[in-house]
Design a protein around this motif. Structure first.
Motif, PDB file in Angstrom:
ATOM      1  N   ILE A  28      -4.120  -1.406   2.089  1.00 40.50           N
ATOM      2  CA  ILE A  28      -4.449  -1.734   0.699  1.00 40.50           C
ATOM      3  C   ILE A  28      -5.242  -0.613   0.043  1.00 40.50           C
ATOM      4  O   ILE A  28      -5.011  -0.280  -1.119  1.00 40.50           O
ATOM      5  CB  ILE A  28      -5.198  -3.079   0.630  1.00 40.50           C
ATOM      6  CG1 ILE A  28      -4.230  -4.217   0.981  1.00 40.50           C
ATOM      7  CG2 ILE A  28      -5.837  -3.295  -0.737  1.00 40.50           C
ATOM      8  CD1 ILE A  28      -4.891  -5.553   1.210  1.00 40.50           C
ATOM      9  N   SER A  29      -6.165   0.010   0.786  1.00 41.70           N
ATOM     10  CA  SER A  29      -6.982   1.062   0.179  1.00 41.70           C
ATOM     11  C   SER A  29      -6.174   2.312  -0.138  1.00 41.70           C
ATOM     12  O   SER A  29      -6.624   3.144  -0.926  1.00 41.70           O
ATOM     13  CB  SER A  29      -8.169   1.412   1.076  1.00 41.70           C
ATOM     14  OG  SER A  29      -7.742   2.114   2.219  1.00 41.70           O
ATOM     15  N   ALA A  30      -4.989   2.458   0.452  1.00 41.07           N
ATOM     16  CA  ALA A  30      -4.149   3.621   0.161  1.00 41.07           C
ATOM     17  C   ALA A  30      -3.230   3.388  -1.027  1.00 41.07           C
ATOM     18  O   ALA A  30      -2.569   4.308  -1.479  1.00 41.07           O
ATOM     19  CB  ALA A  30      -3.319   3.981   1.389  1.00 41.07           C
ATOM     20  N   THR A  31      -3.183   2.161  -1.522  1.00 43.11           N
ATOM     21  CA  THR A  31      -2.372   1.882  -2.703  1.00 43.11           C
ATOM     22  C   THR A  31      -3.245   2.096  -3.937  1.00 43.11           C
ATOM     23  O   THR A  31      -4.382   2.532  -3.827  1.00 43.11           O
ATOM     24  CB  THR A  31      -1.829   0.439  -2.663  1.00 43.11           C
ATOM     25  OG1 THR A  31      -2.925  -0.468  -2.709  1.00 43.11           O
ATOM     26  CG2 THR A  31      -0.986   0.203  -1.416  1.00 43.11           C
ATOM     27  N   LEU A  32      -2.720   1.763  -5.082  1.00 42.46           N
ATOM     28  CA  LEU A  32      -3.492   1.964  -6.315  1.00 42.46           C
ATOM     29  C   LEU A  32      -4.581   0.918  -6.515  1.00 42.46           C
ATOM     30  O   LEU A  32      -5.330   0.970  -7.473  1.00 42.46           O
ATOM     31  CB  LEU A  32      -2.541   1.984  -7.518  1.00 42.46           C
ATOM     32  CG  LEU A  32      -1.567   3.163  -7.529  1.00 42.46           C
ATOM     33  CD1 LEU A  32      -0.568   3.023  -8.665  1.00 42.46           C
ATOM     34  CD2 LEU A  32      -2.308   4.476  -7.627  1.00 42.46           C
ATOM     35  N   ILE A  33      -4.693  -0.023  -5.573  1.00 41.86           N
ATOM     36  CA  ILE A  33      -5.754  -1.035  -5.635  1.00 41.86           C
ATOM     37  C   ILE A  33      -7.051  -0.385  -5.147  1.00 41.86           C
ATOM     38  O   ILE A  33      -7.092   0.129  -4.032  1.00 41.86           O
ATOM     39  CB  ILE A  33      -5.398  -2.255  -4.758  1.00 41.86           C
ATOM     40  CG1 ILE A  33      -4.097  -2.897  -5.253  1.00 41.86           C
ATOM     41  CG2 ILE A  33      -6.543  -3.260  -4.729  1.00 41.86           C
ATOM     42  CD1 ILE A  33      -3.531  -3.934  -4.304  1.00 41.86           C
ATOM     43  N   PRO A  34      -8.094  -0.392  -5.956  1.00 40.53           N
ATOM     44  CA  PRO A  34      -9.334   0.267  -5.522  1.00 40.53           C
ATOM     45  C   PRO A  34     -10.047  -0.556  -4.445  1.00 40.53           C
ATOM     46  O   PRO A  34     -10.582  -1.623  -4.708  1.00 40.53           O
ATOM     47  CB  PRO A  34     -10.167   0.356  -6.803  1.00 40.53           C
ATOM     48  CG  PRO A  34      -9.630  -0.731  -7.677  1.00 40.53           C
ATOM     49  CD  PRO A  34      -8.197  -0.937  -7.298  1.00 40.53           C
ATOM     50  N   ALA A  35     -10.020  -0.057  -3.228  1.00 36.92           N
ATOM     51  CA  ALA A  35     -10.684  -0.716  -2.102  1.00 36.92           C
ATOM     52  C   ALA A  35     -10.998   0.362  -1.069  1.00 36.92           C
ATOM     53  O   ALA A  35     -10.378   1.417  -1.051  1.00 36.92           O
ATOM     54  CB  ALA A  35      -9.788  -1.788  -1.510  1.00 36.92           C
ATOM     55  N   GLY A  36     -11.937   0.075  -0.204  1.00 36.43           N
ATOM     56  CA  GLY A  36     -12.292   1.011   0.853  1.00 36.43           C
ATOM     57  C   GLY A  36     -12.089   0.377   2.212  1.00 36.43           C
ATOM     58  O   GLY A  36     -12.407  -0.792   2.413  1.00 36.43           O
ATOM     59  N   ILE A  61      -2.316   4.616  10.547  1.00 38.65           N
ATOM     60  CA  ILE A  61      -0.945   4.156  10.294  1.00 38.65           C
ATOM     61  C   ILE A  61      -0.909   3.272   9.043  1.00 38.65           C
ATOM     62  O   ILE A  61      -0.045   3.442   8.179  1.00 38.65           O
ATOM     63  CB  ILE A  61      -0.375   3.421  11.526  1.00 38.65           C
ATOM     64  CG1 ILE A  61      -0.138   4.425  12.652  1.00 38.65           C
ATOM     65  CG2 ILE A  61       0.915   2.682  11.175  1.00 38.65           C
ATOM     66  CD1 ILE A  61       0.145   3.804  14.001  1.00 38.65           C
ATOM     67  N   GLY A  62      -1.856   2.341   8.931  1.00 38.46           N
ATOM     68  CA  GLY A  62      -1.907   1.484   7.745  1.00 38.46           C
ATOM     69  C   GLY A  62      -2.108   2.276   6.469  1.00 38.46           C
ATOM     70  O   GLY A  62      -1.433   2.049   5.461  1.00 38.46           O
ATOM     71  N   ASN A  63      -3.017   3.243   6.510  1.00 37.34           N
ATOM     72  CA  ASN A  63      -3.310   4.057   5.336  1.00 37.34           C
ATOM     73  C   ASN A  63      -2.117   4.944   4.977  1.00 37.34           C
ATOM     74  O   ASN A  63      -1.807   5.128   3.793  1.00 37.34           O
ATOM     75  CB  ASN A  63      -4.566   4.885   5.614  1.00 37.34           C
ATOM     76  CG  ASN A  63      -5.357   5.196   4.380  1.00 37.34           C
ATOM     77  OD1 ASN A  63      -5.487   6.356   4.023  1.00 37.34           O
ATOM     78  ND2 ASN A  63      -5.913   4.188   3.722  1.00 37.34           N
ATOM     79  N   THR A  64      -1.448   5.471   5.985  1.00 44.43           N
ATOM     80  CA  THR A  64      -0.273   6.312   5.737  1.00 44.43           C
ATOM     81  C   THR A  64       0.861   5.486   5.135  1.00 44.43           C
ATOM     82  O   THR A  64       1.523   5.928   4.188  1.00 44.43           O
ATOM     83  CB  THR A  64       0.189   6.988   7.043  1.00 44.43           C
ATOM     84  OG1 THR A  64      -0.895   7.773   7.563  1.00 44.43           O
ATOM     85  CG2 THR A  64       1.385   7.882   6.804  1.00 44.43           C
ATOM     86  N   LEU A  65       1.079   4.290   5.664  1.00 47.61           N
ATOM     87  CA  LEU A  65       2.126   3.430   5.101  1.00 47.61           C
ATOM     88  C   LEU A  65       1.806   3.031   3.656  1.00 47.61           C
ATOM     89  O   LEU A  65       2.707   2.952   2.820  1.00 47.61           O
ATOM     90  CB  LEU A  65       2.326   2.197   5.976  1.00 47.61           C
ATOM     91  CG  LEU A  65       2.963   2.465   7.343  1.00 47.61           C
ATOM     92  CD1 LEU A  65       3.019   1.190   8.164  1.00 47.61           C
ATOM     93  CD2 LEU A  65       4.338   3.094   7.194  1.00 47.61           C
ATOM     94  N   GLY A  66       0.535   2.824   3.359  1.00 47.29           N
ATOM     95  CA  GLY A  66       0.141   2.554   1.972  1.00 47.29           C
ATOM     96  C   GLY A  66       0.424   3.746   1.074  1.00 47.29           C
ATOM     97  O   GLY A  66       0.887   3.599  -0.060  1.00 47.29           O
ATOM     98  N   GLY A  67       0.165   4.949   1.579  1.00 49.10           N
ATOM     99  CA  GLY A  67       0.474   6.169   0.829  1.00 49.10           C
ATOM    100  C   GLY A  67       1.969   6.337   0.620  1.00 49.10           C
ATOM    101  O   GLY A  67       2.419   6.771  -0.439  1.00 49.10           O
ATOM    102  N   MET A  68       2.750   5.964   1.644  1.00 52.51           N
ATOM    103  CA  MET A  68       4.205   6.049   1.509  1.00 52.51           C
ATOM    104  C   MET A  68       4.735   5.005   0.524  1.00 52.51           C
ATOM    105  O   MET A  68       5.737   5.245  -0.136  1.00 52.51           O
ATOM    106  CB  MET A  68       4.885   5.907   2.869  1.00 52.51           C
ATOM    107  CG  MET A  68       4.718   7.128   3.764  1.00 52.51           C
ATOM    108  SD  MET A  68       5.243   8.699   3.000  1.00 52.51           S
ATOM    109  CE  MET A  68       7.009   8.454   2.834  1.00 52.51           C
ATOM    110  N   LEU A  69       4.042   3.869   0.417  1.00 54.57           N
ATOM    111  CA  LEU A  69       4.410   2.894  -0.613  1.00 54.57           C
ATOM    112  C   LEU A  69       4.215   3.520  -1.999  1.00 54.57           C
ATOM    113  O   LEU A  69       5.075   3.383  -2.874  1.00 54.57           O
ATOM    114  CB  LEU A  69       3.585   1.617  -0.488  1.00 54.57           C
ATOM    115  CG  LEU A  69       3.784   0.579  -1.593  1.00 54.57           C
ATOM    116  CD1 LEU A  69       5.213   0.037  -1.581  1.00 54.57           C
ATOM    117  CD2 LEU A  69       2.785  -0.548  -1.468  1.00 54.57           C
TER     118      LEU A  69
END
Length: 167
Positions: A28-36, A61-69
């Motif tokens: 979630i933090s790697a998407t445009l939703i502001p979270a840490g 892996i979670g952060n990378t998949l969010g970036g790929m989204l």
């Protein structure tokens, strides 16, 4: 979703308690939703120091998949917008055109990384290269930040918890 994550973790022989929260917060933090995601990752590692590298990899892996989204959303937007001319992205677009996927090593930067991933998709940069550079940048970030947080004395965290409890 919970069942899918439990299956994913059991397939790799990882504990399913806590790690799904690490994965989801990193995603979630790697998407445009502001979270840490750092507080959850650091808390998990503090409680489970023997799973340090497992937690780092799950977060990466979670952060990378969010970036790929984000990358995919940029590509989807470009393919579905009827305007023939790309929107003006200023420096970000020029930097991506100059440096290519290598610039995604910086995809972890707050306020800069998410639009960077979107712009990479918009520019149709190769997804495999983008995935690799995102993964490396995010891995270095999680290792560095977690290591720095371990240098903070435990008494500081106890005092912080005390002050937060009073609020």
């Amino acid at each position: 979703m919970e069942h899918a994550l439990a299956h994913f973790f059991s397939w790799f022989g990882m504990p399913s308690v806590g790690l799904p929260a690490v994965f989801l917060s990193a995603f979630i933090s790697a998407t445009l939703i502001p979270a840490g995601s750092e507080p959850i990752l650091f808390g998990y590692i503090t409680l489970n120091p023997h799973l340090y590298w497992t937690a780092i990899m799950v977060a990466t892996i979670g952060n990378t998949l969010g970036g790929m989204l984000d990358w995919w959303l940029g590509l989807l937007a470009r393919n579905n917008i009827k305007v023939l001319q790309a929107p003006k992205a200023g420096h970000l677009k020029r930097w991506l055109e100059k440096w290519g996927p290598k610039l995604l090593l910086l995809s972890w930067l707050p306020g800069f990384g998410d639009p960077l991933c979107l712009a990479a998709g918009w520019l149709k940069l190769p997804w495999k290269s983008c995935l690799i550079y995102m993964f490396l940048g995010k891995l270095l970030r999680f290792v560095t930040l977690t290591w720095l947080l371990t240098l903070v004395p435990e008494s500081f965290w106890h005092q912080l918890g005390h002050w937060l409890h009073l609020i």
